[in-house]
Design an enzyme around this catalytic site. Structure first.
Site, short mmCIF file in Angstrom:
data_model
loop_
_atom_site.label_atom_id
_atom_site.label_comp_id
_atom_site.label_asym_id
_atom_site.label_seq_id
_atom_site.Cartn_x
_atom_site.Cartn_y
_atom_site.Cartn_z
N SER A 29 0.84 -1.21 0.00
CA SER A 29 0.00 0.00 0.00
C SER A 29 0.87 1.26 0.00
CB SER A 29 -0.88 0.01 1.25
OG SER A 29 -1.80 -1.04 1.21
N GLY A 101 -5.88 -3.83 -7.90
CA GLY A 101 -7.03 -2.98 -7.59
C GLY A 101 -6.57 -1.67 -6.98
N GLN A 176 -9.13 2.01 -0.55
CA GLN A 176 -8.90 2.37 -1.96
C GLN A 176 -9.87 3.46 -2.38
OE1 GLN A 176 -9.16 -1.30 -4.16
NE2 GLN A 176 -7.26 -2.09 -3.31
N ASP A 326 -6.93 -8.29 4.36
CA ASP A 326 -6.14 -9.12 3.44
C ASP A 326 -5.62 -10.39 4.12
OD1 ASP A 326 -6.50 -7.34 1.39
OD2 ASP A 326 -4.67 -6.23 1.79
C1 S3P Z 1 -5.63 -1.38 -0.01
C2 S3P Z 1 -6.91 -1.43 0.48
C3 S3P Z 1 -7.66 -2.68 0.67
C4 S3P Z 1 -6.75 -3.90 0.59
C5 S3P Z 1 -5.78 -3.81 -0.54
C6 S3P Z 1 -4.89 -2.60 -0.38
C7 S3P Z 1 -4.98 -0.07 -0.15
O1 S3P Z 1 -8.62 -2.79 -0.36
O2 S3P Z 1 -7.52 -5.07 0.47
O3 S3P Z 1 -4.97 -4.96 -0.60
O4 S3P Z 1 -3.75 -0.03 -0.34
O5 S3P Z 1 -5.67 0.96 -0.06
P1 S3P Z 1 -10.11 -2.16 -0.22
O6 S3P Z 1 -9.99 -0.69 -0.29
O7 S3P Z 1 -10.85 -2.74 -1.38
O8 S3P Z 1 -10.61 -2.65 1.10
#
Ligand code: S3P
Length: 447
Positions: A29, A101, A176, A326
């Protein structure tokens, strides 16, 4: 980049004991955010300990396409020469975020308030994931998105030429989505406000402040109210990326279930928005000591000493979900070795990760002889008290965490466990195989 070559199955054989030090790579992240914020600052940001997994390399390539100069100087040591808030140029090519994502959603936010048109794509996993959760709030700034049915990639996004600031209550706990809105708010005039009922990882807030943005977080009865003043000049930073607690979860959990193990895992984040797994493991009876608490790269961290333990299943409080979202796949593996049931409720977000993780864990655990129960929002694992049969090949569905979880399961199972696609791991933890082998794990290419 999208897809990878022929899948390479990997098998984990009963191993151990695991012994030694597990130095896991940089936080995923924080790595994405260093590159994106570096690209939006004026001048040169230096990054130390960047995760060089495929997801982050895709984001580095994207930032270059937007006009930033991104250079690797040595392994983990990078610089980003940023173009400033509002300085992104229109990329000449499609932006391929591969499996990530976080990459696509954050980059979409960062470009949403610039007058440029960008087409995003990703691999088969990313093209199935919902983008409406970011395009809905981003369209409030004036951005337009034209994707496939259901708001899926590939998608063409037209950034707002005259953005307006936004006030947005995030409807699902998602760092996210929160981060996409905040990054979009950077190039909108006035104040952008994001309200999150349940706290999620707060790296964007911490790093935006570090890069010089005017950002305030107010804790209220409705949750966190985050206010960002638009159109700042971001100052380049020296970023030290701490180790990834989500990657540290794998050697930690492996050490707990492989008999006789003792593993030292240095520099694991104790950030309250990331450490839910570690609290849960201790509640299950894990022998983990948290040594030398300190700050690293602006994050609270500690060194973990982990010893193989007899564990008892628990009910994980649903309000803890965001701080360990996660880690549920590997927790489900640990739960399979525990005594009694581990109940994981309030976890439907797992269905929209790199794979449907409730489904992938449920099918894989059943194939390995573990009894489970599931519904839309719940996974219950019936522990075996240490005797997981194994002896199956598990489908990974392009999901790194499913692959690593089942390899950990196989290290203590009665019969070997194979994952059908080991290369999925390259997105977040390219040294997983080498590191686990150095601790004494018996994992190798499937025969
Ligand atoms: C993340 C947010 C999480 C997490 C992903 C990393 C981030 O996702 O599952 O691995 O770096 O902001 P979500 O925002 O979909 O919960």
């Amino acid at each position: 980049m999208s897809g990878h070559s022929t899948p390479k199955p990997i098998t984990a054989h009963r191993s151990g004991p695991l012994r030694g030090t597990a130095e896991v790579p940089g936080d995923k992240s924080i790595s994405h955010r260093s590159l994106i914020l570096g690209a939006m600052a004026v001048g040169e940001t230096r990054i130390h300990g960047l995760l060089e997994g495929q997801d982050v390399l895709d984001t580095a390539r994207a930032m270059q396409a937007f006009g930033a100069e991104v250079v690797q100087h040595a392994p983990g040591s990078w610089s980003v020469h940023g173009v400033g808030v509002g300085g992104f140029r229109e990329p000449a090519q499609v932006i391929d975020c591969g499996n990530s994502g976080t990459g696509v959603r954050l980059i979409m936010g960062a470009m949403a308030t610039s007058p440029i048109t960008v087409t995003f794509t990703g691999d088969a996993s990313l093209c199935k994931r919902p983008m409406g959760r970011v395009t809905d709030p981003l369209s409030l700034f004036g951005m337009q998105a034209h994707g496939r049915k259901g708001g899926r990639l590939p998608m063409t996004v037209i950034g707002a030429a005259d953005p307006v600031p936004v006030r947005y209550a995030v409807p699902v706990p998602s760092a996210q989505v929160k981060s996409a809105v905040l990054l979009a708010g950077l190039n909108a005039p006035g104040e952008t406000v994001v309200i999150e009922a349940e706290p999620t990882r707060d790296h964007s807030e911490r790093m935006l402040v570090g890069f010089g943005a005017d950002l305030q977080v107010e804790r209220t009865a409705q949750g966190n109210v985050i206010t960002l003043k638009g159109q700042p000049e971001l100052r380049p930073q020296e970023v030290s990326v701490p180790r990834d607690p989500s990657s540290a979860a794998f050697p930690t959990c492996a050490a707990l279930i492989v008999e006789g193990s003792e593993v030292f895992v240095p520099g694991v984040s104790q950030n309250l928005t990331r450490n839910g797994l570690y609290i849960t493991l201790v509640e299950m009876g894990a022998d983990i000591t948290f040594e030398n608490p300190r700050e690293e790269g602006g994050e609270p961290v500690a060194d973990l000493r982990v010893k193989a333990s007899s564990l008892t299943g628990i009910e994980v409080p649903p309000e803890r979900a965001a701080s360990m979202i996660d880690e549920y796949p590997v927790l489900a593996v640990v739960a399979a070795y525990a005594e009694g049931r581990t109940v994981m409720r309030g976890v439907k977000e797992l269905r929209v990760k790199e794979s449907d993780r409730i489904e992938a864990m449920a099918r894989g655990l059943e194939a390995c002889g573990v009894r489970i129960e599931e519904d839309e929002d719940t996974l219950i694992v019936h522990g075996t008290g240490g005797r997981v049969p194994g002896g199956a090949t598990v489908a990974v569905h392009l999901d790194h965490r499913i692959a690593m979880s089942f390899l950990v399961l196989g290290m203590a199972a009665q019969k070997p466990v194979t994952v059908d696609d080991g290369d999925a791991i390259l997105t977040s933890f390219p040294i997983f195989g080498a590191l686990m082998t150095s601790l004494g794990a018996d994992i190798r290419a499937a025969e």
